[in-house]
Design a protein around this motif. Structure first.
Motif, PDB file in Angstrom:
ATOM      1  N   GLY A  70       0.699  -0.956   0.328  1.00 25.85           N
ATOM      2  CA  GLY A  70       0.224  -0.144   0.034  1.00 25.85           C
ATOM      3  C   GLY A  70       0.644   1.156   0.230  1.00 25.85           C
ATOM      4  O   GLY A  70       2.216   0.905   0.071  1.00 25.85           O
TER       5      GLY A  70
ATOM      6  N   LEU B 288       0.222   5.524   4.676  1.00 26.55           N
ATOM      7  CA  LEU B 288      -1.501   4.417   6.246  1.00 26.55           C
ATOM      8  C   LEU B 288      -1.702   6.412   6.217  1.00 26.55           C
ATOM      9  O   LEU B 288      -2.944   6.211   6.847  1.00 26.55           O
ATOM     10  CB  LEU B 288      -0.529   4.503   7.250  1.00 26.55           C
ATOM     11  CG  LEU B 288      -0.715   2.427   6.917  1.00 26.55           C
ATOM     12  CD1 LEU B 288      -0.090   2.093   7.943  1.00 26.55           C
ATOM     13  CD2 LEU B 288      -1.978   2.074   6.810  1.00 26.55           C
TER      14      LEU B 288
ATOM     15  N   THR C 272      -5.425   4.650   1.135  1.00 28.17           N
ATOM     16  CA  THR C 272      -4.768   3.742   1.285  1.00 28.17           C
ATOM     17  C   THR C 272      -5.612   2.964   2.118  1.00 28.17           C
ATOM     18  O   THR C 272      -5.555   1.838   2.907  1.00 28.17           O
ATOM     19  CB  THR C 272      -3.517   3.980   2.415  1.00 28.17           C
ATOM     20  OG1 THR C 272      -2.338   5.058   1.162  1.00 28.17           O
ATOM     21  CG2 THR C 272      -2.329   2.682   2.780  1.00 28.17           C
TER      22      THR C 272
ATOM     23  N   HIS D 134       3.980  -0.998   3.675  1.00 28.76           N
ATOM     24  CA  HIS D 134       3.283   0.399   2.807  1.00 28.76           C
ATOM     25  C   HIS D 134       4.606   0.979   2.677  1.00 28.76           C
ATOM     26  O   HIS D 134       5.743   0.962   3.136  1.00 28.76           O
ATOM     27  CB  HIS D 134       3.011   1.254   4.445  1.00 28.76           C
ATOM     28  CG  HIS D 134       1.813   0.167   4.609  1.00 28.76           C
ATOM     29  ND1 HIS D 134       0.230   0.766   3.950  1.00 28.76           N
ATOM     30  CD2 HIS D 134       0.925  -0.379   5.745  1.00 28.76           C
ATOM     31  CE1 HIS D 134      -0.650  -0.033   4.455  1.00 28.76           C
ATOM     32  NE2 HIS D 134       0.149  -0.693   4.984  1.00 28.76           N
TER      33      HIS D 134
END
Length: 344
Positions: free
Chosen positions: A190, A193, A198, A223
């Motif tokens: 991803g 955050l 996301t 991430h």
């Protein structure tokens, strides 16, 4: 001698006020009249003085665009130029210009927004992102300044006009697609955050796994930045695990490109050894090796609808708050296949 509105009106055989309404693209003027007046403007070489009109109307006819990061990210990730084209088309339809605000730090971006707003440089603002906590959004709300968000707001959703995809559902659907191919060891790469997109995609991913009775593996979730380098770093960590994933949901095509390049350097085959699925469906998703299976999120339409929505607010501040969800579609190419069965 300079050509005036009266000259255009005389040649068009209409009132000067009608010429003004044509220039403003007033919907009450018929298309036939608009064609006649615009032809007269072209014949006479008349160009409206939008600066003078703006001063008279106490309007800049400018929309401010706030980027989430530095200009490096803007030019590297194809999402932003594409959404910018949609914004530009939506703004141009109503004779609005666009002004980009960016900076190297969040504080520089925030200061730039303050200068745009308090300096009277723009009529409204479009945020090209949605963060968990955002000083810019809070500032605009406190000042009751017109704005629209590209992305679902983290809180007070019912009070803010925004344009987005259903990222939760899209992520859930694509994870289910990988599950249907027999994959159970599915990883997730991803973006930051701090961005709501996301979080929404991660939640959809995890929900699909839970519904399938599969526990989410924390080691499989990484991430990174929405850049190719982020993909290179993330896949390096994942493939060094003792039991690496057989498939990946990647939050952005540019990250996925970094993933593909690194896997190729590692002599790991896509999709034979690992399946890759990503989001945005930008041009190089089709041109990559192998072509990426990617979620078409209609980036241009997101930008167009954001500009259109803000201009509606500027025309009528009492217009109801809107939640515009742009459809998505999974475009299947050659980066996903059924899970390979290892014979013992």
């Amino acid at each position: 001698m300079a050509v005036t509105i009266k000259d255009v009106a005389k040649l068009s055989n209409v009132a000067p006020s009608t010429v003004s309404r044509v220039i403003a693209n007033n919907p009450r003027i018929s298309e036939k009249t608009k064609i006649i007046v615009r032809a007269a403007m072209d014949e006479l070489g008349y160009h409206p003085n939008f600066i003078a009109r703006s001063l008279a109307n106490q309007s800049t006819r400018v929309i401010g665009l706030v980027l989430p990061n530095s200009t490096d990210v803007f030019f590297q990730n194809p999402f932003f130029p594409t959404v910018f084209r949609g914004l530009s088309d939506g703004a141009n339809e109503r004779q609005y210009a666009l002004q980009i605000n960016t900076g190297n730090t969040d504080e520089e971006i925030f200061e730039g927004v303050i200068q745009m707003v308090q300096g009277g440089r723009v009529d409204g603002v479009i945020l090209l992102y949605s963060r968990i906590e955002d000083k810019v959004l809070n500032y605009l709300r406190e000042r009751n300044f017109p704005f629209v968000v590209i992305g679902k707001p983290f809180k007070d959703v019912e009070l803010i006009t925004y344009v987005d995809n259903d990222n939760y559902m899209a992520s859930k659907e694509v994870t289910n697609y990988l599950l249907s191919l027999g994959h159970e060891q599915i990883g997730f790469i991803g973006g930051d955050l701090n961005f709501v997109v996301t979080v929404e995609r991660l939640l959809g991913f995890e929900k699909a796994l839970r519904d399938a009775g599969i526990r989410s593996n924390d080691d499989y979730i990484i991430h990174s930045q929405f850049l190719r380098e982020g993909g290179r770093e993330a896949i390096g960590k994942l493939m060094n695990l003792q039991d690496p994933p057989t498939a990946l949901v990647v939050a952005d095509d540019l990250i996925a490109l970094g993933v593909l390049n690194t896997l190729s350097e590692m002599n790991i085959s896509v999709p034979d050894d690992i399946s890759i699925l990503s989001f945005n469906n930008v041009l190089f998703a089709e041109l990559s090796n192998p072509p990426l299976t990617s979620v078409e999120i209609n980036i241009f339409e997101i930008g167009y609808q954001a500009a259109k929505s803000l201009i509606q607010i500027l025309a009528n501040p009492k217009v109801p708050v809107k939640r515009i969800i742009v459809p998505h579609e999974l475009v299947k190419r050659h980066s996903c296949s059924h899970v390979s069965v290892v014979e013992l």
